[in-house]
Structure formats: C-alpha cells, structure tokens
Design a protein around this motif. Structure first.
Motif, PDB file in Angstrom:
ATOM      1  N   TRP A 198       0.953  -1.781  -0.322  1.00 21.57           N
ATOM      2  CA  TRP A 198       0.141   0.093   0.112  1.00 21.57           C
ATOM      3  C   TRP A 198       1.164   1.437  -0.149  1.00 21.57           C
ATOM      4  CZ3 TRP A 198       0.557   3.123   4.565  1.00 21.57           C
ATOM      5  CH2 TRP A 198       1.319   2.620   5.175  1.00 21.57           C
ATOM      6  N   GLU A 199       0.683   2.191  -0.365  1.00 21.30           N
ATOM      7  CA  GLU A 199       0.941   3.610  -0.734  1.00 21.30           C
ATOM      8  C   GLU A 199       0.282   5.039  -0.117  1.00 21.30           C
ATOM      9  OE1 GLU A 199       3.493   6.702  -3.446  1.00 21.30           O
ATOM     10  OE2 GLU A 199       3.248   4.731  -4.123  1.00 21.30           O
ATOM     11  N   ARG A 200      -0.110   5.554   0.574  1.00 18.00           N
ATOM     12  CA  ARG A 200      -0.834   6.779   1.338  1.00 18.00           C
ATOM     13  C   ARG A 200       0.537   8.589   0.656  1.00 18.00           C
ATOM     14  NH1 ARG A 200      -0.442   5.710   6.209  1.00 18.00           N
ATOM     15  NH2 ARG A 200       0.837   6.955   6.834  1.00 18.00           N
ATOM     16  N   ASN A 201      -0.142   9.040  -0.053  1.00 14.69           N
ATOM     17  CA  ASN A 201       0.391  10.287  -0.770  1.00 14.69           C
ATOM     18  C   ASN A 201       0.008  11.631  -0.160  1.00 14.69           C
ATOM     19  OD1 ASN A 201       0.794   8.584  -3.649  1.00 14.69           O
ATOM     20  ND2 ASN A 201       2.253   8.722  -2.047  1.00 14.69           N
ATOM     21  N   SER A 202       0.214  12.831   0.242  1.00 17.29           N
ATOM     22  CA  SER A 202      -0.136  13.872   0.561  1.00 17.29           C
ATOM     23  C   SER A 202       0.539  14.821  -0.244  1.00 17.29           C
ATOM     24  CB  SER A 202      -0.367  13.979   2.134  1.00 17.29           C
ATOM     25  OG  SER A 202      -0.694  12.689   3.173  1.00 17.29           O
ATOM     26  N   GLU A 203       0.093  16.507  -0.739  1.00 16.71           N
ATOM     27  CA  GLU A 203       0.808  17.107  -1.604  1.00 16.71           C
ATOM     28  C   GLU A 203       0.491  18.495  -0.840  1.00 16.71           C
ATOM     29  OE1 GLU A 203       1.898  16.068  -5.741  1.00 16.71           O
ATOM     30  OE2 GLU A 203       1.065  17.537  -6.383  1.00 16.71           O
ATOM     31  N   PHE A 204       1.040  19.480  -0.670  1.00 18.46           N
ATOM     32  CA  PHE A 204       1.029  20.234  -0.727  1.00 18.46           C
ATOM     33  C   PHE A 204       1.258  21.355  -1.939  1.00 18.46           C
ATOM     34  CE2 PHE A 204      -0.307  19.708   4.002  1.00 18.46           C
ATOM     35  CZ  PHE A 204      -1.349  20.744   3.781  1.00 18.46           C
ATOM     36  N   THR A 205       0.980  22.387  -2.646  1.00 21.10           N
ATOM     37  CA  THR A 205       1.276  22.724  -3.400  1.00 21.10           C
ATOM     38  C   THR A 205       1.138  24.677  -3.821  1.00 21.10           C
ATOM     39  OG1 THR A 205       1.129  21.300  -5.612  1.00 21.10           O
ATOM     40  CG2 THR A 205       1.837  22.938  -6.196  1.00 21.10           C
ATOM     41  N   TYR A 206       2.362  25.706  -3.462  1.00 24.98           N
ATOM     42  CA  TYR A 206       1.532  26.843  -3.939  1.00 24.98           C
ATOM     43  C   TYR A 206       1.720  27.091  -4.846  1.00 24.98           C
ATOM     44  CZ  TYR A 206       1.171  32.040  -2.601  1.00 24.98           C
ATOM     45  OH  TYR A 206       0.796  32.945  -2.747  1.00 24.98           O
ATOM     46  N   VAL A 207       1.231  28.358  -5.560  1.00 27.93           N
ATOM     47  CA  VAL A 207       2.224  28.783  -7.134  1.00 27.93           C
ATOM     48  C   VAL A 207       1.575  29.735  -7.035  1.00 27.93           C
ATOM     49  CG1 VAL A 207       1.569  29.282  -9.536  1.00 27.93           C
ATOM     50  CG2 VAL A 207       0.950  26.861  -7.936  1.00 27.93           C
ATOM     51  N   ILE A 208       2.571  31.045  -6.728  1.00 31.33           N
ATOM     52  CA  ILE A 208       2.592  32.974  -6.632  1.00 31.33           C
ATOM     53  C   ILE A 208       1.668  32.482  -8.103  1.00 31.33           C
ATOM     54  CG2 ILE A 208       3.857  34.778  -7.149  1.00 31.33           C
ATOM     55  CD1 ILE A 208       6.166  33.537  -5.467  1.00 31.33           C
ATOM     56  N   GLN A 209       0.804  33.594  -7.225  1.00 29.48           N
ATOM     57  CA  GLN A 209      -0.775  34.799  -8.363  1.00 29.48           C
ATOM     58  C   GLN A 209      -0.122  35.884  -9.463  1.00 29.48           C
ATOM     59  OE1 GLN A 209      -3.723  32.521  -8.790  1.00 29.48           O
ATOM     60  NE2 GLN A 209      -1.797  31.363  -8.381  1.00 29.48           N
ATOM     61  N   GLY A 210       1.446  36.888  -8.615  1.00 32.68           N
ATOM     62  CA  GLY A 210       1.467  37.684  -9.533  1.00 32.68           C
ATOM     63  C   GLY A 210       3.065  38.409  -9.204  1.00 32.68           C
ATOM     64  N   GLY A 211       2.574  39.714  -9.464  1.00 33.99           N
ATOM     65  CA  GLY A 211       4.492  39.724  -9.674  1.00 33.99           C
ATOM     66  C   GLY A 211       5.707  39.671 -10.793  1.00 33.99           C
ATOM     67  N   SER A 212       6.107  40.068 -10.165  1.00 36.11           N
ATOM     68  CA  SER A 212       7.317  39.679 -10.953  1.00 36.11           C
ATOM     69  C   SER A 212       7.884  37.924 -10.437  1.00 36.11           C
ATOM     70  CB  SER A 212       8.967  39.746 -10.097  1.00 36.11           C
ATOM     71  OG  SER A 212       9.537  39.958  -9.101  1.00 36.11           O
ATOM     72  N   TRP A 213       7.350  36.833  -9.345  1.00 31.83           N
ATOM     73  CA  TRP A 213       7.980  35.666  -9.448  1.00 31.83           C
ATOM     74  C   TRP A 213       6.525  35.260 -10.039  1.00 31.83           C
ATOM     75  CZ3 TRP A 213      12.251  33.217  -7.812  1.00 31.83           C
ATOM     76  CH2 TRP A 213      13.590  34.119  -7.571  1.00 31.83           C
ATOM     77  N   LYS A 214       5.672  35.521 -10.539  1.00 31.47           N
ATOM     78  CA  LYS A 214       4.345  35.325 -10.783  1.00 31.47           C
ATOM     79  C   LYS A 214       4.708  33.414 -11.601  1.00 31.47           C
ATOM     80  CE  LYS A 214       0.360  35.521 -13.566  1.00 31.47           C
ATOM     81  NZ  LYS A 214      -0.291  36.447 -14.727  1.00 31.47           N
ATOM     82  N   ASN A 215       4.283  33.040 -11.099  1.00 35.78           N
ATOM     83  CA  ASN A 215       3.572  31.436 -11.637  1.00 35.78           C
ATOM     84  C   ASN A 215       5.177  30.413 -10.326  1.00 35.78           C
ATOM     85  OD1 ASN A 215       1.452  31.797 -13.307  1.00 35.78           O
ATOM     86  ND2 ASN A 215       3.157  32.837 -15.189  1.00 35.78           N
TER      87      ASN A 215
END
Length: 410
Positions: free
Chosen positions: A361-378
């Motif tokens: 068996w395998e259990r996964n957890s994942e958090f993702t944060y994508v910057i929405q604006g500014g010079s670091w957008k995406n």
C-alpha cells in the motif's frame, strides 16, 4: 559536459536553405528557462535497508536549469522549424552512502556526479494540420511516456507525426530508437521490465473527440523483438451544474510477446471516477492486472496506469488495487494558488515468483503553492510526502520538496 546532436546536420541544411527572415520563423519563436530545485529524502524502513544495496537512506539535493528554444515556421505550404534544448543538473548535496535517489548519474564507486548536462535539437516540418518532428524530444503518449519525476526529464531520439486534418480526430505515429533516463546524460538502447534489448519502439494512435467533454483514445505500441501493446482509453465528464461534475478515466490494455521473445501475457483494466463540487474533488480508482505477467513499459519511462502514483505502480502480475483520493483548492479560504491532495492506494493478489500472494500500500500527501502575481508569478513550491509498506518489497518513507520557476525570455 556531454553533448548530443543526432539531427544537427539535417537541421542546419534545412535552416540555411530557408529564408529565416520569413514571417513566422522568428516572430513566432519562443525561449524559456525552467529552474527546478529538488530535495529528495527516501528512508528505507525495513531491517537491512534497501533490498537492492542495503542503504538505509537515499537523500540528495539538486538544481536543474533547462533552456528551451522553439522557432516558428517558415512561410510556404511546407513550414520548417527548429527546436533546441539545453539542460544541466547540479549536485548541491550528496554522499556515497546517500546516493541512488535517481537524480544524478553515478560514478564507478557508486557516488553521484557533481553535475551532468544535455544538449539536443530537432527539426520540425508542418504542412496544413500535420506536424513531423525528428531529433531529441520528450513526449507522453499512452503506450510510451517520458518520465519527469526528478531533476531533468527523460528524453527520446525519435521521429513523430501528428495529424489533425479531420475535425475531432488526431492521428499519431512515432518511432523511437534510443532513450536517455532521468539520471543520465548518455543515450541507451531500449529495454523493458521483461528483459531484452531493442533498437526500436514504434507506436500508432488515434484520439477522437466524441463531444466537447469526452474522448476515446486507441493506441498500439511495439518494442521490437520484445513486446507489443494495445490500449484503449475513454476520458469523459458529466456536468450537473456549473460547479458540480463527474469525471471518468477508463483504460483497458493487452500485452503480448513480439517475434520470438518469451511468452508475455498481461491484460490490464483501470478506472478512475471523480466527483467535483466547487473546490473539492473526491475520486475512487480500481486497477486489475490479469495474466501471468506484469504491465509492460520501456525502462526509464512511465507506465500509463490510473494507480501509478508517487512511488508504486501496482502493476505486478495478478495485482488488484484500489485508490481513494481527495483534492481541494484552498482559494475559497482566502489563499489563491494553494492546493492540497491526499490519496491511499492498496494492492493485493500479487503473484510472487516465490509463490503466494503479495500485498502493498502507498499513502501520499501533497501541498502546492503557485505565486499568483508579481515578478515571481507562476513560481511554485511543492511538498510531497509518501509512505509505502510491502510484504515483498521495500518499506519506504519519502519526502520531496520542489521549487520551480519558469521564466519566459521571449
């Protein structure tokens, strides 16, 4: 640095024989740089460590830089273009007793290299709605998929054809002669989980849109001299309201031997059904391997399976597996760009070579944060956690931290 230019002579001849100033070739060109920073920590929990080499851990840290140059097409009935890729992977932290993460090539003593690089090009020809490419590339088709789970993606030496001349129908064909794995800068012959070596993989396929929200895909692939693979896939969506729908992913595949290779017998069925309401999605999956052999795929590529997750594939001979998954978009809680996923997959009825049935068996957890604006957008930061327990394989606890920043140059 090891450079690979399998199609450069053809590219240069076509390029200099064509007016590069023609509208489209330069005007439609694009250049992108992708930065990927990956910290990988895998802990082998069973007594004795990794069953392969006895290591208790595989823990490494690296930085990847990938430059992609894509030209437009020259004018005329037959458009000509060129794509170039240049990639490098830098080892930021490792040691001999913690190597083997799959991120870097290894030295003779088993330690990871300090850096590795790749350089390649492909020529592309376009006529009407038909595109032919030849050279170095990555692509993902149901019977052959480039892997992309470490620093740098897997690559193919290939010639591909994609044609959409008829409304709703896209025809596919490809011939692959060599592969470069995730942790390599060398071209290698094609191999499979069944063993054997081959100089060619060919595929043919068709994607047909039944409606705007449903599609049927049929593919045939053959690893010359080893196996042949037939696959049918249905993708669909049923809308109830603007923010409620059901999604379906149904797959059936059959594998058999090719030419005089040993007998191969695998049939695979997979289904993943998801229900989405607003920013929540709950999915249930089922996968079953039938026959005396495991699911086929080329070594160094990804199998096309609904229960292929972070570490395991649940594709052993006879294996049956179930999946439960939950996704949520946290924008509704005032954090746009933040999402969370968790899933649990359990497999049993594995036909072990030693006899008896195996379970895992395998259990996964994942958090993702994508910057929405500014010079670091995406730019994004992703944390992946996995736990694996098996009656016949490694017991694993794993964490991956991935920071990505795509930058468009023009």
């Amino acid at each position: 640095m090891r450079a690979h230019w399998p199609v450069v002579p053809a590219v240069l001849c076509l390029a200099f024989a064509t007016d590069l100033r023609a509208a489209g070739f330069l005007e439609d060109s694009r250049a992108n740089v992708d930065f990927r920073n990956l910290y990988f920590d895998r802990d082998f929990r069973q007594p004795g460590g990794n069953q392969t080499n006895g290591q208790s851990q595989a823990r490494e840290w690296g930085q990847a830089i990938a430059l992609t140059l894509q030209s437009g097409f020259t004018q005329g009935a037959l458009g000509v273009g060129v794509d170039v890729i240049a990639m490098t992977g830098l080892n930021l932290d490792s040691s001999r007793d913690r190597a083997g993460s799959g991120m870097f090539p290894t030295e003779r003593d088993g330690s990871s290299v300090a850096e590795f690089s790749r350089l390649g090009a492909s020529v592309k020809l376009k006529y009407s709605e038909t595109l032919v490419r030849s050279g170095v590339m990555a692509f993902r088709k149901p019977v052959l998929q480039s892997a992309d789970s470490r620093l740098l993606p897997g690559l193919f030496k290939a010639t591909t054809l994609e044609s959409s001349e008829l409304a709703g129908l896209t025809l596919q064909a490809a011939r692959v002669t060599q592969v470069m794995g995730l942790d390599s800068s060398d071209w290698e012959r094609l191999t499979s989980r069944y063993g054997g070596r081959s100089d060619e993989f060919t595929l043919y396929g068709a994607d047909y849109a039944l409606t705007e929200k449903s599609q049927v895909r049929a593919y045939y692939g053959k690893l010359d001299g080893i196996y042949q693979h037939t696959l049918v896939n249905y993708l669909g969506r049923l809308d109830f309201t603007a923010d409620r729908h059901l999604s379906f992913d149904l797959r059936w595949a059959k594998a058999a031997e090719a030419e005089d290779f040993r007998n191969i017998d695998n049939r695979a069925f997979g289904a993943l059904v998801g229900y989405r309401e607003k920013n929540h999605t709950l999915s249930v999956g089922y996968q079953k391997m039938s026959g005396s052999d495991a699911y086929p795929y080329v070594t160094g590529t990804d199998p096309y399976l609904v229960n292929f997750v972070q570490i395991l594939q649940f594709s052993n001979a006879g294996e049956r597996s179930w999946q439960v998954r939950y996704d949520v978009d946290l924008a509704a809680w005032g954090v746009p760009g933040l999402s969370f996923m968790t899933r649990y997959v359990r497999g049993d009825q594995v036909q072990l070579s030693s006899g008896g049935d195996g379970r895992e068996w395998e259990r996964n957890s994942e958090f993702t944060y994508v910057i929405q604006g500014g010079s670091w957008k995406n730019a994004s930061i992703k944390w992946r956690n996995a736990t694996v327990r098996s009656s016949f394989g490694n017991d694993i606890d794993e964490n991956r931290l991935i920071i990505s920043y795509p930058l468009s140059l023009f």
